[in-house]
Design a protein around this motif. Sequence first.
Motif, PDB file in Angstrom:
ATOM      1  N   HIS A 131       0.827  -1.203   0.000  1.00  0.00           N
ATOM      2  CA  HIS A 131       0.000   0.000   0.000  1.00  0.00           C
ATOM      3  C   HIS A 131       0.863   1.255   0.000  1.00  0.00           C
ATOM      4  CE1 HIS A 131      -3.287  -2.694   1.124  1.00  0.00           C
ATOM      5  NE2 HIS A 131      -4.137  -1.700   0.910  1.00  0.00           N
ATOM      6  N   ILE A 132       1.980   1.206   0.774  1.00  0.00           N
ATOM      7  CA  ILE A 132       2.792   2.410   0.961  1.00  0.00           C
ATOM      8  C   ILE A 132       3.720   2.652  -0.231  1.00  0.00           C
ATOM      9  CG2 ILE A 132       4.560   3.489   2.401  1.00  0.00           C
ATOM     10  CD1 ILE A 132       3.319   1.921   4.775  1.00  0.00           C
ATOM     11  N   ILE A 133       4.422   1.591  -0.657  1.00  0.00           N
ATOM     12  CA  ILE A 133       5.430   1.785  -1.714  1.00  0.00           C
ATOM     13  C   ILE A 133       4.817   1.664  -3.115  1.00  0.00           C
ATOM     14  CG2 ILE A 133       7.657   1.003  -2.641  1.00  0.00           C
ATOM     15  CD1 ILE A 133       8.191  -0.164   0.190  1.00  0.00           C
ATOM     16  N   ASP A 134       4.121   0.519  -3.358  1.00  0.00           N
ATOM     17  CA  ASP A 134       3.613   0.295  -4.714  1.00  0.00           C
ATOM     18  C   ASP A 134       2.271   0.985  -4.960  1.00  0.00           C
ATOM     19  OD1 ASP A 134       5.756  -1.381  -4.738  1.00  0.00           O
ATOM     20  OD2 ASP A 134       4.579  -3.189  -4.321  1.00  0.00           O
ATOM     21  N   LYS A 135       1.668   1.505  -3.888  1.00  0.00           N
ATOM     22  CA  LYS A 135       0.329   2.121  -3.986  1.00  0.00           C
ATOM     23  C   LYS A 135      -0.673   1.156  -4.606  1.00  0.00           C
ATOM     24  CE  LYS A 135       2.421   6.094  -2.982  1.00  0.00           C
ATOM     25  NZ  LYS A 135       2.604   6.330  -1.542  1.00  0.00           N
ATOM     26  N   LYS A 136      -0.610  -0.092  -4.122  1.00  0.00           N
ATOM     27  CA  LYS A 136      -1.517  -1.101  -4.660  1.00  0.00           C
ATOM     28  C   LYS A 136      -2.240  -1.807  -3.510  1.00  0.00           C
ATOM     29  CE  LYS A 136      -0.661  -1.664  -9.244  1.00  0.00           C
ATOM     30  NZ  LYS A 136      -0.976  -0.269  -9.581  1.00  0.00           N
ATOM     31  N   CYS A 137      -3.485  -2.195  -3.774  1.00  0.00           N
ATOM     32  CA  CYS A 137      -4.219  -2.992  -2.794  1.00  0.00           C
ATOM     33  C   CYS A 137      -4.548  -4.329  -3.444  1.00  0.00           C
ATOM     34  CB  CYS A 137      -5.488  -2.270  -2.360  1.00  0.00           C
ATOM     35  SG  CYS A 137      -6.531  -3.262  -1.290  1.00  0.00           S
ATOM     36  N   ARG A 138      -3.909  -5.391  -2.921  1.00  0.00           N
ATOM     37  CA  ARG A 138      -4.058  -6.726  -3.509  1.00  0.00           C
ATOM     38  C   ARG A 138      -5.526  -7.156  -3.617  1.00  0.00           C
ATOM     39  NH1 ARG A 138      -5.373 -10.789  -0.746  1.00  0.00           N
ATOM     40  NH2 ARG A 138      -4.905  -9.740   1.200  1.00  0.00           N
ATOM     41  N   ALA A 139      -6.282  -6.842  -2.573  1.00  0.00           N
ATOM     42  CA  ALA A 139      -7.664  -7.333  -2.530  1.00  0.00           C
ATOM     43  C   ALA A 139      -8.642  -6.421  -3.272  1.00  0.00           C
ATOM     44  CB  ALA A 139      -8.088  -7.483  -1.080  1.00  0.00           C
ATOM     45  N   GLY A 140      -8.168  -5.243  -3.654  1.00  0.00           N
ATOM     46  CA  GLY A 140      -9.071  -4.327  -4.352  1.00  0.00           C
ATOM     47  C   GLY A 140     -10.094  -3.703  -3.435  1.00  0.00           C
ATOM     48  N   LYS A 141      -9.779  -3.595  -2.138  1.00  0.00           N
ATOM     49  CA  LYS A 141     -10.725  -3.031  -1.190  1.00  0.00           C
ATOM     50  C   LYS A 141     -10.509  -1.520  -1.005  1.00  0.00           C
ATOM     51  CE  LYS A 141     -13.706  -5.802   0.120  1.00  0.00           C
ATOM     52  NZ  LYS A 141     -14.140  -6.867   0.944  1.00  0.00           N
ATOM     53  N   CYS A 142      -9.249  -1.080  -1.098  1.00  0.00           N
ATOM     54  CA  CYS A 142      -8.953   0.326  -0.841  1.00  0.00           C
ATOM     55  C   CYS A 142      -9.200   1.119  -2.125  1.00  0.00           C
ATOM     56  CB  CYS A 142      -7.516   0.490  -0.365  1.00  0.00           C
ATOM     57  SG  CYS A 142      -7.225  -0.420   1.153  1.00  0.00           S
ATOM     58  N   SER A 143     -10.350   1.770  -2.171  1.00  0.00           N
ATOM     59  CA  SER A 143     -10.838   2.290  -3.451  1.00  0.00           C
ATOM     60  C   SER A 143      -9.915   3.328  -4.094  1.00  0.00           C
ATOM     61  CB  SER A 143     -12.238   2.860  -3.276  1.00  0.00           C
ATOM     62  OG  SER A 143     -12.229   3.862  -2.297  1.00  0.00           O
ATOM     63  N   LYS A 144      -9.152   4.063  -3.283  1.00  0.00           N
ATOM     64  CA  LYS A 144      -8.261   5.064  -3.874  1.00  0.00           C
ATOM     65  C   LYS A 144      -7.096   4.429  -4.629  1.00  0.00           C
ATOM     66  CE  LYS A 144      -9.810   9.174  -2.442  1.00  0.00           C
ATOM     67  NZ  LYS A 144      -9.765   9.835  -1.140  1.00  0.00           N
ATOM     68  N   LEU A 145      -6.826   3.154  -4.365  1.00  0.00           N
ATOM     69  CA  LEU A 145      -5.659   2.516  -4.972  1.00  0.00           C
ATOM     70  C   LEU A 145      -6.018   1.614  -6.146  1.00  0.00           C
ATOM     71  CD1 LEU A 145      -3.622   1.553  -1.787  1.00  0.00           C
ATOM     72  CD2 LEU A 145      -3.508   3.622  -3.162  1.00  0.00           C
ATOM     73  N   ILE A 146      -7.272   1.659  -6.562  1.00  0.00           N
ATOM     74  CA  ILE A 146      -7.627   0.783  -7.670  1.00  0.00           C
ATOM     75  C   ILE A 146      -8.244   1.583  -8.817  1.00  0.00           C
ATOM     76  CG2 ILE A 146      -7.916  -1.413  -6.495  1.00  0.00           C
ATOM     77  CD1 ILE A 146     -10.887  -0.667  -6.169  1.00  0.00           C
ATOM     78  N   GLN A 147      -8.243   0.955  -9.973  1.00  0.00           N
ATOM     79  CA  GLN A 147      -8.857   1.561 -11.150  1.00  0.00           C
ATOM     80  C   GLN A 147      -9.607   0.476 -11.886  1.00  0.00           C
ATOM     81  OE1 GLN A 147      -6.346   3.351 -14.065  1.00  0.00           O
ATOM     82  NE2 GLN A 147      -6.210   5.287 -12.960  1.00  0.00           N
ATOM     83  N   TYR A 148     -10.741   0.830 -12.416  1.00  0.00           N
ATOM     84  CA  TYR A 148     -11.471  -0.130 -13.233  1.00  0.00           C
ATOM     85  C   TYR A 148     -11.315   0.264 -14.698  1.00  0.00           C
ATOM     86  CZ  TYR A 148     -13.612  -1.795  -8.951  1.00  0.00           C
ATOM     87  OH  TYR A 148     -13.810  -2.328  -7.712  1.00  0.00           O
ATOM     88  N   THR A 149     -11.009  -0.724 -15.529  1.00  0.00           N
ATOM     89  CA  THR A 149     -10.925  -0.443 -16.957  1.00  0.00           C
ATOM     90  C   THR A 149     -11.689  -1.521 -17.722  1.00  0.00           C
ATOM     91  OG1 THR A 149      -8.851  -1.657 -17.044  1.00  0.00           O
ATOM     92  CG2 THR A 149      -8.686   0.746 -16.934  1.00  0.00           C
ATOM     93  N   ILE A 150     -12.071  -1.181 -18.944  1.00  0.00           N
ATOM     94  CA  ILE A 150     -12.811  -2.157 -19.752  1.00  0.00           C
ATOM     95  C   ILE A 150     -11.880  -2.766 -20.794  1.00  0.00           C
ATOM     96  CG2 ILE A 150     -14.735  -2.465 -21.376  1.00  0.00           C
ATOM     97  CD1 ILE A 150     -16.112  -0.122 -19.896  1.00  0.00           C
ATOM     98  N   ASN A 151     -11.858  -4.086 -20.814  1.00  0.00           N
ATOM     99  CA  ASN A 151     -11.049  -4.792 -21.797  1.00  0.00           C
ATOM    100  C   ASN A 151     -11.871  -4.941 -23.083  1.00  0.00           C
ATOM    101  OD1 ASN A 151      -9.726  -6.661 -23.341  1.00  0.00           O
ATOM    102  ND2 ASN A 151      -9.296  -8.066 -21.632  1.00  0.00           N
ATOM    103  N   PRO A 152     -11.496  -4.216 -24.162  1.00  0.00           N
ATOM    104  CA  PRO A 152     -12.339  -4.196 -25.363  1.00  0.00           C
ATOM    105  C   PRO A 152     -12.470  -5.563 -26.026  1.00  0.00           C
ATOM    106  CG  PRO A 152     -10.282  -2.978 -25.720  1.00  0.00           C
ATOM    107  CD  PRO A 152     -10.288  -3.400 -24.292  1.00  0.00           C
ATOM    108  N   ASP A 153     -11.466  -6.445 -25.809  1.00  0.00           N
ATOM    109  CA  ASP A 153     -11.539  -7.758 -26.445  1.00  0.00           C
ATOM    110  C   ASP A 153     -12.617  -8.631 -25.829  1.00  0.00           C
ATOM    111  OD1 ASP A 153      -9.458  -6.938 -27.980  1.00  0.00           O
ATOM    112  OD2 ASP A 153      -7.930  -7.795 -26.644  1.00  0.00           O
ATOM    113  N   LYS A 154     -12.790  -8.463 -24.512  1.00  0.00           N
ATOM    114  CA  LYS A 154     -13.781  -9.310 -23.841  1.00  0.00           C
ATOM    115  C   LYS A 154     -15.171  -8.682 -23.847  1.00  0.00           C
ATOM    116  CE  LYS A 154     -10.951 -11.957 -20.606  1.00  0.00           C
ATOM    117  NZ  LYS A 154     -10.628 -12.142 -19.187  1.00  0.00           N
ATOM    118  N   CYS A 155     -15.229  -7.361 -24.015  1.00  0.00           N
ATOM    119  CA  CYS A 155     -16.504  -6.641 -23.918  1.00  0.00           C
ATOM    120  C   CYS A 155     -17.450  -7.026 -25.053  1.00  0.00           C
ATOM    121  CB  CYS A 155     -16.253  -5.134 -23.924  1.00  0.00           C
ATOM    122  SG  CYS A 155     -17.779  -4.177 -23.858  1.00  0.00           S
TER     123      CYS A 155
END
Lengths: 169, 578
Positions: B506-530
């Motif tokens: 969380h501190i160094i990589d600014k990542k949340c493994r579980a995807g719970k900390c909303s400020k550290l995640i992004q949602y994107t759409i994969n055009p191939d699967k959409c």
Amino acid sequence: MEKTTQQKAMRKFTKICDIVNQYNRDKSKLIPILQKVQDEYRYLPEEVLTFVATTLNIPPATVYGVATFYAHFTLSPRGKYVIRICDGTACHVKGSNKLLETLREKLNLKDKNTTTSDMLFTLETVSCLGACGLAPVLVINDVVHGQVTREKAIKLIDEIIEKENKNAG
Amino acid sequence: MEKKVILIKDTGFKSDTTRDIQSLFLKAIRDIGAEESIQIVRAADLGIYNQGVVVKILPDNTVYTHINSDNIDQIVKAVHKGEVLENLLLKDRVEQTRIVLRNCGVIDPENIEEYFSKGGYTSIAKCLFDLTPAKVIKEMKKSGLRGRGGAGFPTWMKWSFAANSFGDEKYVICNADEGDPGAYMDRSVLEGDPHSVIEGMTIAGYAIGAKHGYFYIRAEYPLAIERVENALKQAYERGLLGKNILGSDFSFDLEIRLGAGAFVCGEETALIASIEGKRGTPNPRPPYPTDSGLWKKPSIINNVETLANISAIFQKGGDWFSSIGTEKSKGTKVFAVTGKVKNSGLVEIAMGTSIKDIVYNIGGGVLNEKQLVAVQTGGPSGGVIPKKHLDTPVSYEHLQELGSIMGSGGMIVMDEDDCMVDISKFYLKFCVDESCGKCAPCRIGGYQMLSILNKISEGEGELEDMDKLHRISQAMQKASLCALGQTAPNPVISTLRYFEDEYKQHIIDKKCRAGKCSKLIQYTINPDKCKRCRLCVTNCPVSAITGDREHGYTIDQEKCIRCGRCFEVCKFEAIARV
């Protein structure tokens, strides 16, 4: 007109007198007394707190101190339907936060408001209700709903609104 | 022919479903004219969850799950004929050792006769007529029972302190202010077997020389309150409470006080203040309640689960009780196994059973075949136990060694979707909300730790924050007035101990493994699967998803509030969380 207001006030305090007398005006029973009073009014109006203090012969500040200490007591009027979302651990890991967001949005509650402007709903969180096997749980006026999804929560609200509209119209 | 009883699992609340099922059963019984031989009872808790509506047939102990209106007739007919319906049977589970829950779901809690039929109130008779108070305490010492509220203080010792205290009036208090999020065994005992707690309190009263006792019950438990009120009434009617119990010289009265929603009132001195009608703030100890408690008189405060053990101890003897469990932790413990587990519910096991057995053999393993990451015990005063320590046997000592505690018995299973920073933030926030504010270490320390955790979960954390968390934790543990503040940092300390990497992520990589900390995640759409179904577009609460069928869709990161709605609704796994 003035007389009726006065009569109303008198009636209000008779009820409280009954409650206080039921507990023998014992100041150690302050909490049960306030619980009974709140059952009656759905909240604790300030003048009632002062009145209770006077009848029990204790400082109003003491009564105010107790009323503000315990989470069950509320000093502002609450809605007809009190929705309590359980935020115990089991409910938390099963997404109670999302339910809260959904309902705040659904009821159009802004900032720190917890009661809707039409006084129909009050939305609050409550620490564990002990129904962890049913998580996530929400309670509407003492009726428990388990394994609630966003869709189910919205449906519950819609049903109440529909019922209220029917009664009104 | 022996009378059969069908127990219907009560949800523990006044639920409409249970009542519907009950009336359908009654109708089915009437239809075949079996009113004389089959009885319907609503039971508080059968200890089986996530299995739909459950019924248990007595005396055969057959359990049927997933009951609905279609199979009720079938069940009633089978019960009447003495047959078993294989297709509805509950799949086998590992045996539990039931002492505290011995009568829960077995007897009708609203009928004192049924408690008598299980040897109820024989223990108090034995104590009153065969044993002196000193001998009662001696038997308790033999049993080795320790307080089940969390701290594990030997029950006999507490009793003997109060017994030896000078005073004409003494009090017995039952602590049923079960506030730990994720624990509900006290509720189930009060709802399912209230008389066993009343009997336990009466024995305690006899042992220390008290004439008066209080039940302090959370107001959130309406059914428990109703059942205790009813049980008290019945006990008074039978002369098991009140003046000269069973014709002896001993008199004992019990009354109920309701909590008003303050977690800190589970602490002894705060609970006493609350019964006295004051703000529920703790007081420094000593003096301990056994010397100067309620109304400044010697008082003992025992937890519901502790009290429910007592009549069993006197029925079968202290030696029998101490033969169960480990060297230092005797008897059984009830756990509320919840969270990401297949069969969540109450589990009573002998001390020394491993956590793994509880989660996998009794709990049926992790939900949705995900990976278990940790098990949390002890609620907001406890800690997490990582997967590598799952073989640890459950006992006061072993859990403490791992940096957790037994606590009141919440056991929450967490999987790969749970973020440890989020979990420690959750518990700490609970303690900050519930802190009474009387002492500075708890009031200020908790707040400061919470703001540091918030910073970390928002990606603003620095490495030195971890040291700061340790330092504040130590100050809180050493200087807080009561157990709430002293133990509030435990979840943070234990997650730092076992999941340091996750904090660093969380501190160094600014990542949340579980995807719970909303400020550290992004949602994107994969055009191939959409598949351009537009389901995410219609579900997005802030209209952050734009585009058209031809060119595909994108998420506007500025507008997105990271609620995860699109991620949940997408049927093609086309939304990625990074």
